[in-house]
Write an enzyme that holds these catalytic residues in place. Structure first.
Site, PDB file in Angstrom:
ATOM      1  CB  THR A 145      13.420 -61.322 -66.835  1.00 54.24           C
ATOM      2  OG1 THR A 145      12.970 -61.187 -68.186  1.00 54.24           O
ATOM      3  CG2 THR A 145      12.316 -60.924 -65.880  1.00 54.24           C
ATOM      4  CD  GLU A 146      12.707 -58.607 -61.717  1.00 54.28           C
ATOM      5  OE1 GLU A 146      13.471 -58.188 -60.827  1.00 54.28           O
ATOM      6  OE2 GLU A 146      11.712 -57.975 -62.114  1.00 54.28           O
TER       7      GLU A 146
END
Length: 500
Positions: A145-146
């Protein structure tokens, strides 16, 4: 030969409806269906669909020389199946070309890697299975994530079977080093790292339509010249960005799609090729180890996790959510687990960011709330109702120690059951083997007995034949002819005859 590694991210969260304090305990449905459908449909038709069509044309016109990677979360796939299934069909066509690699990531676009390794692993495995079901690929490279990554995560990621990770080429991590190489994790040298070239990625994602930018306008031939002119020993230029860049962040009117589709032609002229993350990891040797002591991401100038966990509001919500992680994993309520996935999306914590609220443009672009305090209040109301439902499954009277003991017992029982099943299967295999041996021996013994009986039966038969033959010979021998006795009359007549 210099190479470009393109990666495009696709994600949209399940946004929450306005949930009041008085709804707690009474309303267990949290999603804002109207907003979710409106935003996803708009972005899909402005960006996702035309961008995917451009990628297909680039692959076809270059005869497969253009290659790239795509990652999309499990929660956005759930929404696409409902609202924009035609885009999923386009992604399947891209997968069928063999020129597009799908990456692994957390199912919910969550921050679980920062607090709960077990939940992180479970989500990645669930996402991996979903990607295989939809596109026929088991991902080999992970995109957390990210782009969140640190040394602590590397051994776990490698143990899950992934060969590489893509993350941010943060300046405070690289120092004087260039992001245009393959690196290896300091805590797990077998895990390879691909680092985003922040400047060249932002030249497309942020600066393309910026008329005050010194390099405006950006053309495909100019851009490829920049890449081709990087030092000869630099192996790969990693261009990582959201797919919304094409058509949403940079509108169609700017010429962004024409720019994208022109890249393969100019790259071929300058001897620059396109590769996927798996290609880069398998073909290129790492030049050095890279240590990342604290989590980094591709958000903000700081490239850390403060966009989601930078204030007390965010941390309060984050810790409250994951305080029930063990209980949720124990339950079998499908709806509860689905809400658990939706509530973990990092977007909910991003909306609570006060530093992003100060940057009005950035906050207004992504948040459905007027202020981060509204975002916090609404989320905590929803979370309060969710916790009530979790408590109904596993009451608060069960403290963490009891729960851990229960989990240990369950895990031990599962291990014992698994071991017993293996032993049972082994015994069954042995029994089948013994039965086969017994059957074989019985068949051999029966064959021997049949042979012996046959021999015994054949021997008397020959003797009987000889005896029978002798008897026949005796019967066939000619008998001695017996002279017929003369009758008295014949004797008298013979006596009466005159002698000569």
């Amino acid at each position: 030969m210099k190479a470009i590694c393109f990666y495009f991210q696709i994600h949209q969260p399940f946004r929450l409806k306005r949930y009041r304090f008085f709804d707690i305990g009474n309303d267990h449905y949290y999603d804002d269906e109207f907003t979710n459908e409106d935003i996803l449909s708009r972005i899909a038709h402005r960006s996702y669909i035309p961008a995917a069509e451009s990628l297909l044309r680039m692959i076809e016109e270059s005869k497969g020389k253009f290659r790239c990677a795509i990652s999309l979360t499990g929660v956005v796939i759930e929404q696409l199946e409902i609202y924009v299934p035609e885009f999923l069909d386009l992604l399947k066509k891209l997968a069928d070309t063999g020129c597009v690699e799908f990456l692994a990531e957390t199912y919910s676009h969550s921050l679980a890697s920062l607090i709960d390794p077990e939940e992180f692993e479970a989500q990645v495995k669930a996402h991996d299975q979903l990607i295989y079901e939809k596109f026929g690929q088991h991902p080999k490279v992970l995109r957390n994530t990210e782009l969140i990554y640190c040394d602590e995560m590397a051994p776990m990621i490698h143990s899950m079977g992934y060969k590489g990770v893509i993350t941010e080429g943060a300046k405070h991590i690289l120092g004087w080093k260039s992001p245009n190489y393959v690196y290896q994790a300091a805590s797990c040298p077998k895990l390879k790292l691909l680092l985003k070239n922040d400047k060249l990625s932002d030249d497309i994602a942020r600066n393309f339509s910026n008329t005050s930018w010194e390099a405006y306008p950006l053309t495909a031939d100019k851009y490829i010249d920049w890449i081709a002119s990087t030092p000869a020993d630099e192996q790969v230029v990693n261009l990582f960005m959201n797919l919304e860049t094409f058509g949403d962040f940079q509108p169609r009117e700017t010429g962004i799609f024409q720019f994208l589709e022109a890249l393969p032609r100019f790259a071929a002229e300058r001897g620059v090729e396109f590769i996927t993350p798996s290609d880069a990891i398998s073909k290129l040797k790492p030049v050095a180890e890279l240590s990342v002591l604290h989590p980094i991401s591709w958000a903000d100038e700081a490239h850390d996790t403060s966009a989601w966990l930078g204030n007390k509001l965010q941390n309060e919500a984050f810790n409250k959510l994951y305080s029930v992680a063990e209980r949720v994993r124990l339950c079998t309520d499908r709806r509860l687990k689905q809400d658990w996935n939706h509530l973990q999306s990092s977007d909910h914590f991003f909306y609570m960011s006060t530093k992003h609220f100060n940057d009005g443009a950035a906050h207004a672009m992504f948040s459905p709330y007027e202020t981060p305090y509204q975002a916090f209040t609404n989320y905590m109301n929803v979370l309060a109702d969710f916790l009530v439902r979790v408590d109904e499954q596993y009451p608060k009277s069960i403290d963490n120690e009891e729960l851990n003991a229960l989990l240990s017992t369950i895990n031990n029982q599962n291990s014992e059951i698994e071991m017993l099943n293996k032993e049972l299967q082994s015994m069954r295999n042995n029994l089948e083997h013994l039965n086969e041996e017994h059957a074989t021996r019985a068949a051999v013994a029966q064959g021997k007995k049949l042979d012996e009986n046959l021999q015994v039966e054949e021997a008397p038969a020959k003797k009987a034949t000889v005896k029978k033959g002798c008897k026949k010979n005796v019967e066939k021998a000619p008998k001695a002819e017996k002279k017929p006795r003369a009758s008295k009359k014949a004797k008298n007549d013979a006596a009466d005859e005159p002698k000569a």
